[in-house]
Design an enzyme around this catalytic site. Structure first.
Site, short mmCIF file in Angstrom:
data_model
loop_
_atom_site.label_atom_id
_atom_site.label_comp_id
_atom_site.label_asym_id
_atom_site.label_seq_id
_atom_site.Cartn_x
_atom_site.Cartn_y
_atom_site.Cartn_z
N GLY A 201 1.00 -1.15 -0.09
CA GLY A 201 -0.03 0.00 0.05
C GLY A 201 0.89 1.36 -0.14
O GLY A 201 1.93 0.99 0.35
N ASP A 202 0.24 2.59 -0.22
CA ASP A 202 1.17 3.62 -0.23
C ASP A 202 0.08 4.70 0.54
O ASP A 202 -0.97 4.70 0.23
CB ASP A 202 1.56 3.81 -1.45
CG ASP A 202 2.56 5.12 -1.60
OD1 ASP A 202 3.51 4.95 -0.65
OD2 ASP A 202 2.38 5.90 -2.44
N THR A 203 0.84 5.64 1.02
CA THR A 203 0.09 6.73 1.64
C THR A 203 0.83 8.14 1.08
O THR A 203 2.00 8.04 1.10
CB THR A 203 -0.12 6.72 3.11
OG1 THR A 203 -0.52 5.61 3.48
CG2 THR A 203 -0.81 8.03 3.47
#
Length: 72
Positions: free
Chosen positions: A68-70
């Site tokens: 995932g990435d933010t």
């Protein structure tokens, strides 16, 4: 597929979230951030998450990988 889920992230929050759900995982952060080319925020986050998943999947063939990435 064999072995526990592989978390392609060094984020302690992601690891804690999985543990809270009772999901066992191996933590294996990617070694680089990759060549991200997208400029639109949503596309940039998706591209980075896909890069991380692909890099870790090459190291753990035959395993389920979660990335995932933010963007802040």
């Amino acid at each position: 597929m064999s072995g526990p889920l592989v978390l392609a992230s060094g984020s302690p929050r992601r690891r804690e979230a999985l543990a809270t759900l009772g999901i066992e995982c191996e933590v294996l952060p990617p070694t680089s951030d990759g060549p991200i080319t997208a400029t639109e925020p949503r596309a940039r986050v998706l591209e980075h998450a896909r890069f991380k998943a692909a890099e870790v999947a090459r190291q753990r063939a035959g395993r389920f990988v979660l990335a995932g990435d933010t963007l802040v």
